[in-house]
Design an enzyme around this catalytic site. Structure first.
Site, short mmCIF file in Angstrom:
data_model
loop_
_atom_site.label_atom_id
_atom_site.label_comp_id
_atom_site.label_asym_id
_atom_site.label_seq_id
_atom_site.Cartn_x
_atom_site.Cartn_y
_atom_site.Cartn_z
N ASP A 55 0.82 -1.21 0.00
CA ASP A 55 0.00 0.00 0.00
C ASP A 55 0.85 1.25 0.00
O ASP A 55 0.46 2.27 -0.58
CB ASP A 55 -0.96 -0.01 1.19
CG ASP A 55 -2.21 0.78 0.87
OD1 ASP A 55 -2.60 1.64 1.67
OD2 ASP A 55 -2.77 0.55 -0.21
N GLU A 97 0.15 10.73 5.40
CA GLU A 97 0.03 9.27 5.24
C GLU A 97 1.38 8.64 4.93
O GLU A 97 1.74 7.59 5.48
CB GLU A 97 -0.95 8.99 4.10
CG GLU A 97 -1.58 7.62 4.12
CD GLU A 97 -2.88 7.62 3.34
OE1 GLU A 97 -3.86 8.22 3.81
OE2 GLU A 97 -2.88 7.03 2.24
N GLU A 149 -10.92 6.37 -2.25
CA GLU A 149 -10.89 6.78 -0.83
C GLU A 149 -12.02 6.13 -0.04
O GLU A 149 -11.82 5.68 1.10
CB GLU A 149 -10.99 8.31 -0.71
CG GLU A 149 -9.88 9.08 -1.40
CD GLU A 149 -8.56 9.06 -0.62
OE1 GLU A 149 -8.12 7.99 -0.19
OE2 GLU A 149 -7.96 10.16 -0.44
N GLU A 228 -9.56 -2.95 -6.28
CA GLU A 228 -9.46 -2.99 -4.81
C GLU A 228 -9.58 -4.42 -4.29
O GLU A 228 -8.83 -4.84 -3.40
CB GLU A 228 -10.54 -2.09 -4.17
CG GLU A 228 -10.31 -0.61 -4.37
CD GLU A 228 -9.13 -0.07 -3.58
OE1 GLU A 228 -8.66 -0.74 -2.64
OE2 GLU A 228 -8.68 1.05 -3.88
#
Ligand code: HMH
Length: 239
Positions: A55, A97, A149, A228
């Site tokens: 990620d 992040e 998101e 995803e």
């Protein structure tokens, strides 16, 4: 619920219609076994560490995609709606992040500099790059931006609900995307996307539309959900 209240709640818009129509893949993306394993405390830590490394690579790519959406918002004549501020807020979040990933990786002993993008990650990043092109309409890009998101917000918020067994050492990860502030940010993105999708729908009805932006936005939204699911699968894979 009245029209305005519905709009405020992000209900009744084009996106919610699509999420009902494509509810199976949406559930696949937001209630993935990897997420359910975190939620019930049975997650395999090597899977989690694999997800963390992959990620981090994805988020580096996502920064460039976010910048491309910001430029599209800036070019959009009626930015009076303040779209650029919402997107800029999201980019500021991405800055935090990246710092968080580095801290979390060292906590888990994941060497980010040695992490190689796995196939599903490469494919997802190539998909993002294809949508950075100036030819891709702002309406399509912001719908994709919201979907990316929202999948994380929905997934990790699920792990923070009462009566879950999310391990204490994974609470921070879940809070990162599952917190209310991030939820509000996703809601702002959804309102922007719905506004533009409604306009694209009106243009289509009035015969003013060139290419079918509405159909392209729906197709790309489904593709995000599919990527995803593959991304979560990759984290569980032994490959
Ligand atoms: C794969 C993936 N999807 C969505 C997000 C949310 O930004 C993320 N960090 N990674």
């Amino acid at each position: 619920m009245e029209g305005k209240a519905k709009e405020e709640a992000g209900k009744g818009g084009v996106i919610d219609t699509w999420l009902r129509k494509h509810r199976l893949i949406y559930i696949g993306a937001t209630r993935h076994p990897f997420i359910l394993a975190i939620r019930d405390g049975t997650v395999n830590y090597s899977s989690f560490k694999k997800w963390l490394g992959q990620d981090y690579i994805f988020v580096r790519e996502f920064v460039a995609f976010a910048a491309s959406v910001l430029i599209k918002a800036w070019k959009e004549s009626d930015d009076s709606e303040g779209d650029t501020e919402v997107i800029l807020g999201g980019m500021a979040g991405l800055h935090d992040e990246i710092a968080w990933f580095k801290k979390e990786a060292s906590k888990w002993g994941v060497e980010l500099s040695e992490t190689i993008p796995q196939k599903a990650n490469q494919v997802y990043c190539r998909f993002l790059e294809s949508l950075m092109s100036p030819e891709v309409d702002y309406t399509v890009a912001i719908t994709v931006f919201w979907a990316i998101e929202a999948v994380y917000q929905e997934s990790f918020a699920h792990c923070l609900e009462p009566d879950t067994n999310t391990p204490p050492e994974l609470q921070e990860v879940c809070q990162r995307w599952g917190n209310d502030g991030f939820g509000q940010y996703c809601h702002s993105l959804k309102k922007i996307a719905n506004r533009l999708l409604e306009k694209a729908s009106d243009d289509l009805i009035m015969g003013k539309a060139g290419d079918d932006v509405l159909k392209k936005a729906e197709v790309e939204l489904i593709r995000v959900l599919e990527h995803e699911v593959e991304f979560w699968n990759m984290s569980r894979g032994t490959a």
